[in-house]
Write an enzyme that holds these catalytic residues in place. Structure first.
Site, PDB file in Angstrom:
ATOM      1  N   HIS A 117       0.845  -1.187   0.000  1.00  0.00           N
ATOM      2  CA  HIS A 117       0.000   0.000   0.000  1.00  0.00           C
ATOM      3  C   HIS A 117       0.885   1.243   0.000  1.00  0.00           C
ATOM      4  O   HIS A 117       1.962   1.264   0.625  1.00  0.00           O
ATOM      5  CB  HIS A 117      -0.902   0.023   1.224  1.00  0.00           C
ATOM      6  CG  HIS A 117      -2.002  -0.997   1.177  1.00  0.00           C
ATOM      7  ND1 HIS A 117      -2.700  -1.280   0.034  1.00  0.00           N
ATOM      8  CD2 HIS A 117      -2.534  -1.802   2.144  1.00  0.00           C
ATOM      9  CE1 HIS A 117      -3.609  -2.204   0.286  1.00  0.00           C
ATOM     10  NE2 HIS A 117      -3.521  -2.545   1.559  1.00  0.00           N
ATOM     11  N   CYS A 123       0.076   2.182  -5.387  1.00  0.00           N
ATOM     12  CA  CYS A 123      -0.784   3.247  -5.886  1.00  0.00           C
ATOM     13  C   CYS A 123      -0.176   4.610  -5.578  1.00  0.00           C
ATOM     14  O   CYS A 123       0.602   4.759  -4.629  1.00  0.00           O
ATOM     15  CB  CYS A 123      -2.170   3.151  -5.261  1.00  0.00           C
ATOM     16  SG  CYS A 123      -3.197   1.890  -6.018  1.00  0.00           S
TER      17      CYS A 123
END
Length: 722
Positions: A305, A354
């Site tokens: 993440h 991301c």
């Protein structure tokens, strides 16, 4: 910003009723349009200075019976010379329509007859070095609210629809003539056209004719064409999957494993780690920096993440709270600064995460300027503001970036050329076309490649210490044989799957004929390792959760997988239990032997300790924190919000392409993949086998039987890194 004295009313001159109305609108504004956002916009303009103490004093107004943080902020801005026109620009940037209408209808916009469209702030020409940040600003007022579109060399710019156009890392391609077209549904106007020059600043250097002739000597040109070399190559690979407060991921395990094997073929000293907490990640970076020295090639790969705010990238540890902010994460740009201090020959960052904005982290980091070097390469798995996806293959997942990168990583090409070709390959993948595209940022001027040879500068103390440090993190216990009183002999072997994951396998190599039933297993592991007894002493490595090294381990053994070795505080001590039976008896006999194998692999480095250095990457995150109610000194309760892109139901749907192509055949204008593309939110635990790796796993057993089943069936799951 608009300057005072240009026909604009000072903010301090607004009538109290109007200020009160504006304060009410800002106090109850939606996220992104409140007083804190106005303060950030005003503070980043450069003309109005707001300190954390100023914002804390505004925040504390909520404790007063009729106190208003927005009223306090507006008064503060007025006292420091902010004008009504500037306030309108700030509100327009926040798209706070209601507050803008309140100002427009008040008749306070002197110097703007009929609320005509007017450009108050013109963009300024800039001369930047490669790697610098380009920030162009155009400010306009008018009714209806003006809109913006930036142009370069006559072409509209993507992401250029705001009054500020920013490029955080410029290259020569960003050079050109810029202007902003400002318009509403009644009129339009163009800003001044300005030049942006990218490159080193022109400097006059006095030299003699002899100096000029030296520049043309053939031997100097030959030296310039000589292939670069590295004094050493080291890599830190981190894959975070098992998040405590966030969706679980699959692909990082496979991605880190495959990249480890590829980099080892290129003579990199690789430290590969899975599932690290914040202190463990920071300490791992510290240990990685100890391996760097002048001329060393340093590579950092992260899968997990992550997010990007204001041009800075953040890696999220597995223990990050929900929601997380920059203080809970590691800033990549800060790591780069520390790498530069080592005078490395090449700095490569591959970020498979991301890069969406974390809307609940508005901290603006104050980072020291990076050195102007020609050795930095960023390979972002996706573009700014976009998600990264992973693809399921035989039940295990690869990140889309890694799926295409691994096919080219061993090619002998300049690293930027190699990444450009990976980007082209990714562009042919119909599953992610328009959703994920590789972004490359580079200041690399030399033709440096990951395949460059290593040329040691001698047996210096630094290189010896570096080799020792890396070797410490990769020492496996030696294979051993245990003799039991009953005559049974057991082999105990060890294999490294990652730098912090070890496989223990046991098998009976000698059994007296009078013993009819005999089995051995390992138990009594330290609580730090959190070994699930149900997944220990299994008949196959896959049953333990190890899907990557089964082909390299001896058969007919019992296998136990020990992960998170970085948490091991003492020596690894466990018990080998032997159960056996004699014929004609109903009783099972037991023998036990305690085994101490020291601190294997990464356990020697003690990453579980608190921050090991004062050079904490977190320091910059706490400076200039715009949320005074989050500071320890503030009595206001902390509020946390879950970003919308973290919600389980915010993932895109399922995309099913019509083409089918083999994983082993590269087709033109098409990707070698087919199936379901899924976001990295909705992922369970993985269990099937994986494709063949490039390099055998480290093991203490010399007799390795190879048996592996390859599958070319592909299944995709659409998965995103936050």
């Amino acid at each position: 910003m608009a300057e005072p004295g240009r026909g604009s009313l000072p903010l301090s001159g607004l009538a109290p009723p109007l200020l009160r109305r504006l304060s009410e609108l800002l106090d109850r504004a939606a996220p992104g349009k409140g007083w804190r956002d106005l303060a950030q916009r005003a503070g980043s303009s450069g003309r109005v200075r707001l300190s954390p103490l100023d914002l804390e004093q505004c925040s504390l107004k909520v404790l007063e019976p009729e106190g208003s943080p927005s009223w306090s902020l507006l008064k503060l801005l007025g006292d420091r010379g902010c004008t009504v026109v500037e306030l309108m620009q700030f509100l327009q940037a926040l798209e706070h329509t209601e507050a803008l209408q309140c100002l427009s209808h008040s008749g306070s916009l002197t110097g703007l007859p009929g609320n005509k469209l007017r450009i108050c702030v013109q963009p300024q020409a800039q001369s930047l070095a490669v790697g610098g940040a380009l920030v162009l600003e155009c400010g306009a007022v008018g009714n209806p609210i003006p809109q913006y579109q930036w142009f370069r060399n006559g072409f509209p710019l993507a992401n250029g629809s705001k009054n500020v156009y920013m490029v955080t890392y410029v290259d020569v391609e960003h050079q050109g003539t810029y202007w902003c077209h400002v318009f509403n549904d009644q009129e339009d106007e163009d800003s001044d056209k300005i030049e942006v020059v990218i490159g080193r600043k022109a400097m006059a250097v006095e030299c003699s004719e002899e100096d000029l002739s030296d520049l043309q000597k053939p031997e100097l040109q030959e030296q310039a064409d000589h292939r670069p070399v590295a004094t050493d190559k080291v890599a830190l690979l981190i894959g975070n999957m098992s998040y405590w407060n966030h969706p679980q991921l699959k692909a990082p395990m496979v991605d880190v494993y495959e990249l480890t094997n590829l980099l080892r073929q290129l003579d990199f000293k690789v430290v590969s780690l899975l599932d690290l907490t914040e202190p463990e990640m920071r300490n791992a970076v510290d240990e990685f920096l100890l391996l760097l020295d002048k001329g060393v090639y340093g590579l950092l790969y992260y899968a997990g993440h992550g997010y990007e705010n204001y041009g800075n990238s953040f890696m999220v540890p597995i223990d990050a709270p929900n929601p997380y902010r920059s203080a809970n994460c590691l800033c990549v740009q800060n790591i780069l600064k520390r790498m530069q201090e080592k005078e490395t020959g090449l700095n490569v960052f591959l970020l498979d995460m991301c890069r969406k904005r974390n809307e609940y982290d508005d901290t603006i980091l104050i980072l020291d300027a990076l050195k102007v070097t020609a050795n930095i390469v960023f390979g972002y798995a996706t573009c700014q503001g976009a998600e990264a996806f992973e693809i399921q293959q035989s039940g295990l997942a690869n990140g889309i970036f890694m799926k295409f990168l691994k096919d080219r990583l061993l090619e002998d090409k300049k690293i930027t050329v190699l990444l450009d070709e990976v980007a082209e390959d990714m562009g042919k993948c119909h599953l992610t076309k328009g959703k994920q595209a590789l972004e490359i940022r580079s200041s690399l001027s030399e033709k440096r490649a990951l395949t460059d040879p290593i040329q040691q500068t001698g047996s210096s103390a630094e290189s010896q210490a570096r080799n020792l440090q890396w070797a410490k993190a990769h020492e496996l216990p030696e294979s051993m044989y245990l003799e039991f009183k009953c005559g049974v002999q057991i082999q105990l072997g060890f294999a490294a799957e990652f730098s912090n994951v070890m496989i223990i396998y046991t098998r009976i190599v000698k059994q007296p004929p009078e013993i009819v039933v005999c089995r051995a297993y390992v138990t009594d592991f330290a609580l730090d390792l959190d070994v699930d007894p149900k997944e220990a002493n299994r008949g196959t490595p896959e049953e333990t959760g190890s899907y990557l090294v089964s082909k390299d381990l001896p058969k007919h053994c019992l296998y136990t997988r020990l992960s998170s070795l970085q948490k091991l505080r003492e020596h690894l001590i466990f018990t080998v239990c032997l159960h056996y039976e004699y014929p004609g008896t109903e009783y099972t006999m037991d023998e036990r032997k305690e085994v101490n194998v020291g601190k294997p692999l990464i356990a020697k480095l003690g990453l579980h300790h608190g921050f090991k250095t004062n050079n904490c990457l977190q320091t910059c995150c706490l400076a200039n924190n715009r949320f005074p109610n989050h500071m320890e000194s503030s009595p206001v309760a902390t509020e946390y919000f879950l970003p919308s892109h973290c919600q389980p139901n915010s993932c895109p749907g399922i995309y099913l392409p019509n083409h089918v192509c083999s994983d082993s055949i590269r087709q033109p204008e098409a990707c070698s993949c087919n199936g379901i593309l899924a976001s990295r939110h909705e992922v369970g635990n993985c269990q099937p086998p994986v494709e063949e790796s490039n390099v055998p796993v480290e093991t203490t057993d010399d007799t390795v039987e190879l048996e592996f089943l390859l599958s070319d069936k592909l299944r995709f799951s659409k998965q995103q890194y936050l």
